[in-house]
Design a protein around this motif. Structure first.
Motif, PDB file in Angstrom:
ATOM      1  N   ARG A 133      23.747   2.304  70.321  1.00  0.00           N
ATOM      2  CA  ARG A 133      23.623   3.452  69.411  1.00  0.00           C
ATOM      3  C   ARG A 133      24.430   3.200  68.142  1.00  0.00           C
ATOM      4  NH1 ARG A 133      26.920   7.719  68.064  1.00  0.00           N
ATOM      5  NH2 ARG A 133      26.009   9.827  67.839  1.00  0.00           N
ATOM      6  N   GLU A 134      25.678   2.796  68.298  1.00  0.00           N
ATOM      7  CA  GLU A 134      26.544   2.578  67.135  1.00  0.00           C
ATOM      8  C   GLU A 134      26.033   1.420  66.279  1.00  0.00           C
ATOM      9  OE1 GLU A 134      28.788   4.781  66.362  1.00  0.00           O
ATOM     10  OE2 GLU A 134      28.176   5.792  68.216  1.00  0.00           O
ATOM     11  N   GLU A 135      25.548   0.385  66.936  1.00  0.00           N
ATOM     12  CA  GLU A 135      25.014  -0.775  66.198  1.00  0.00           C
ATOM     13  C   GLU A 135      23.830  -0.365  65.328  1.00  0.00           C
ATOM     14  OE1 GLU A 135      22.216  -4.601  67.110  1.00  0.00           O
ATOM     15  OE2 GLU A 135      23.365  -3.760  68.778  1.00  0.00           O
ATOM     16  N   LEU A 136      22.927   0.435  65.881  1.00  0.00           N
ATOM     17  CA  LEU A 136      21.729   0.845  65.138  1.00  0.00           C
ATOM     18  C   LEU A 136      22.071   1.812  64.008  1.00  0.00           C
ATOM     19  CD1 LEU A 136      19.307   1.226  68.153  1.00  0.00           C
ATOM     20  CD2 LEU A 136      19.053  -0.402  66.270  1.00  0.00           C
TER      21      LEU A 136
ATOM     22  N   ASP B 149      16.417   1.969  76.787  1.00  0.00           N
ATOM     23  CA  ASP B 149      15.940   0.770  77.483  1.00  0.00           C
ATOM     24  C   ASP B 149      14.500   0.989  77.937  1.00  0.00           C
ATOM     25  OD1 ASP B 149      16.024  -1.770  78.564  1.00  0.00           O
ATOM     26  OD2 ASP B 149      16.732  -1.058  80.514  1.00  0.00           O
ATOM     27  N   ALA B 150      13.625   1.256  76.971  1.00  0.00           N
ATOM     28  CA  ALA B 150      12.220   1.511  77.293  1.00  0.00           C
ATOM     29  C   ALA B 150      11.486   0.200  77.561  1.00  0.00           C
ATOM     30  CB  ALA B 150      11.560   2.270  76.147  1.00  0.00           C
ATOM     31  N   ASP B 151      10.401   0.302  78.303  1.00  0.00           N
ATOM     32  CA  ASP B 151       9.539  -0.863  78.533  1.00  0.00           C
ATOM     33  C   ASP B 151       8.367  -0.897  77.567  1.00  0.00           C
ATOM     34  OD1 ASP B 151      10.940  -1.943  80.842  1.00  0.00           O
ATOM     35  OD2 ASP B 151      10.234  -0.157  81.900  1.00  0.00           O
TER      36      ASP B 151
ATOM     37  N   GLY C 172      18.397   9.097  80.080  1.00  0.00           N
ATOM     38  CA  GLY C 172      19.349   8.619  81.082  1.00  0.00           C
ATOM     39  C   GLY C 172      20.010   7.324  80.668  1.00  0.00           C
ATOM     40  N   ALA C 173      21.181   7.059  81.224  1.00  0.00           N
ATOM     41  CA  ALA C 173      21.944   5.820  80.996  1.00  0.00           C
ATOM     42  C   ALA C 173      22.052   5.456  79.523  1.00  0.00           C
ATOM     43  CB  ALA C 173      21.302   4.660  81.768  1.00  0.00           C
ATOM     44  N   PRO C 174      22.662   6.343  78.703  1.00  0.00           N
ATOM     45  CA  PRO C 174      22.769   6.049  77.274  1.00  0.00           C
ATOM     46  C   PRO C 174      23.630   4.822  76.996  1.00  0.00           C
ATOM     47  CG  PRO C 174      24.064   7.999  77.861  1.00  0.00           C
ATOM     48  CD  PRO C 174      23.261   7.639  79.066  1.00  0.00           C
ATOM     49  N   ASN C 175      23.171   4.030  76.040  1.00  0.00           N
ATOM     50  CA  ASN C 175      23.878   2.811  75.638  1.00  0.00           C
ATOM     51  C   ASN C 175      24.603   3.099  74.312  1.00  0.00           C
ATOM     52  OD1 ASN C 175      24.669   0.287  74.681  1.00  0.00           O
ATOM     53  ND2 ASN C 175      22.862  -0.760  75.486  1.00  0.00           N
TER      54      ASN C 175
ATOM     55  N   ALA D   2      17.185   6.529  68.226  1.00  0.00           N
ATOM     56  CA  ALA D   2      17.098   7.011  69.606  1.00  0.00           C
ATOM     57  C   ALA D   2      16.144   6.160  70.435  1.00  0.00           C
ATOM     58  CB  ALA D   2      16.655   8.475  69.620  1.00  0.00           C
ATOM     59  N   ALA D   3      15.032   5.735  69.820  1.00  0.00           N
ATOM     60  CA  ALA D   3      14.045   4.933  70.543  1.00  0.00           C
ATOM     61  C   ALA D   3      14.582   3.541  70.867  1.00  0.00           C
ATOM     62  CB  ALA D   3      12.759   4.821  69.725  1.00  0.00           C
TER      63      ALA D   3
END
Length: 304
Positions: free
Chosen positions: A112-115, A147-149, A105-108, A142-143
């Protein structure tokens, strides 16, 4: 309160005990290094924490929720990177990354492009054409774009070249700086030393040592290289000296920390010209625990 807490985790496969009472705690904003040889139980522990395996005994909670009963809910806050990434062969790397991100959800897209740029990754190729290192990059991008905790990373740099390993380490440090927590399973001890606040060493399904790096280094030996004016005598009377090598007035050896003072006092009588001291590494600690022991990777069918 720790965000991850495991107590007495035990896992048996038939008569074989893969985990035998594993305890673990991970706090917010902390990187925890989980190290051990192949077959020690690292991946089995991680699979239990991810709700992929059910523990035979013991319990584990993440964010106060049971890892088995609440696995689906917990995965909304967890990013996982395995040591061997399998992808859909007909999708491009970019499509797989997008799929993983949409599932969270809520893809950044900016992140993504930066990584993709930082990892020097070509997202336009079909996944079946990727090397092992490029498959790892898909999972890592992807990880870290999510925005994982909590990041659970199981041998995540397997197949990466040294330059990409450093990019990975930067990403872990950035996650930590942002208050995220990381469980890093690795056999690359320099990586663990550079990144981790605390370490747990697992052997044959049991945690045999745990603590901060400074606490664990008290159990290790310091490497000394010494040159003196006169030939040193009577060193064999001292305990705490290991792997002694002599060449004229030059000595190199390892010394137990608690014996350092007495040995240096003795050596100083012979006129020290040069003294080099290298701090003990996790490699020293690791080898000291496993030295002389037969290491096998059988039994758990891929438990690392």
């Amino acid at each position: 309160m720790p965000i991850l807490k495991a107590t007495g985790l035990t896992k048996r496969f038939g008569k074989f005990t893969a985990l035998d009472g594993v305890d673990m705690e991970l706090n917010k904003g902390e990187v925890y290094g989980f190290i051990g040889p192949n077959g020690a139980g690292k991946s089995t522990t991680i699979r239990i924490l991810l709700g992929m395996l059910k523990a035979t005994a013991g319990e584990a909670q993440i964010f106060g929720k049971d890892v088995w009963k609440d696995a689906v809910e917990l995965h909304k806050q967890i990013a996982y990177v395995p040591g061997d990434v399998n992808l859909w062969p007909n999708l491009t790397g970019g499509e797989v990354i997008d799929l993983f991100m949409k599932m969270r959800g809520a893809p950044n897209q900016g992140r993504r492009e930066e990584l993709i740029e930082r990892f020097k990754f070509d997202p336009t190729k079909k996944s079946r054409t990727y090397s092992k290192g490029n498959r790892q990059k898909v999972a890592l991008i992807a990880a870290f774009a999510s925005d994982a905790d909590l990041y659970i990373l199981d041998e995540p740099t397997s197949g990466l070249d040294p330059l990409m390993e450093r990019i990975f380490q930067d990403c872990v440090q950035e996650a930590k700086d942002a208050g995220k927590s990381v469980l890093l399973s690795s056999h690359i001890l320099s990586e663990v030393e550079r990144l981790c606040d605390r370490v747990g060493i697992i052997r044959q399904g049991q945690i045999i040592e745990r603590g901060t790096l400074d606490e664990l280094r008290h159990l290790t030996r310091t490497n000394l290289t010494i040159q003196t004016k006169e030939t040193i005598t009577n060193l064999d009377e001292f305990v705490g000296i290991h792997n002694l090598e002599k060449e004229g007035h030059n000595l190199s050896f390892q010394v137990d920390t608690e014996e350092m003072d007495a040995i240096i006092r003795h050596i100083s009588q012979f006129g020290i010209i040069k003294l080099e001291s290298a701090p003990p590494t996790l490699e020293d600690l690791f080898m000291r625990h496993y030295q002389g022991e037969e290491q096998t990777s059988s039994g758990t069918g891929g438990s690392r």
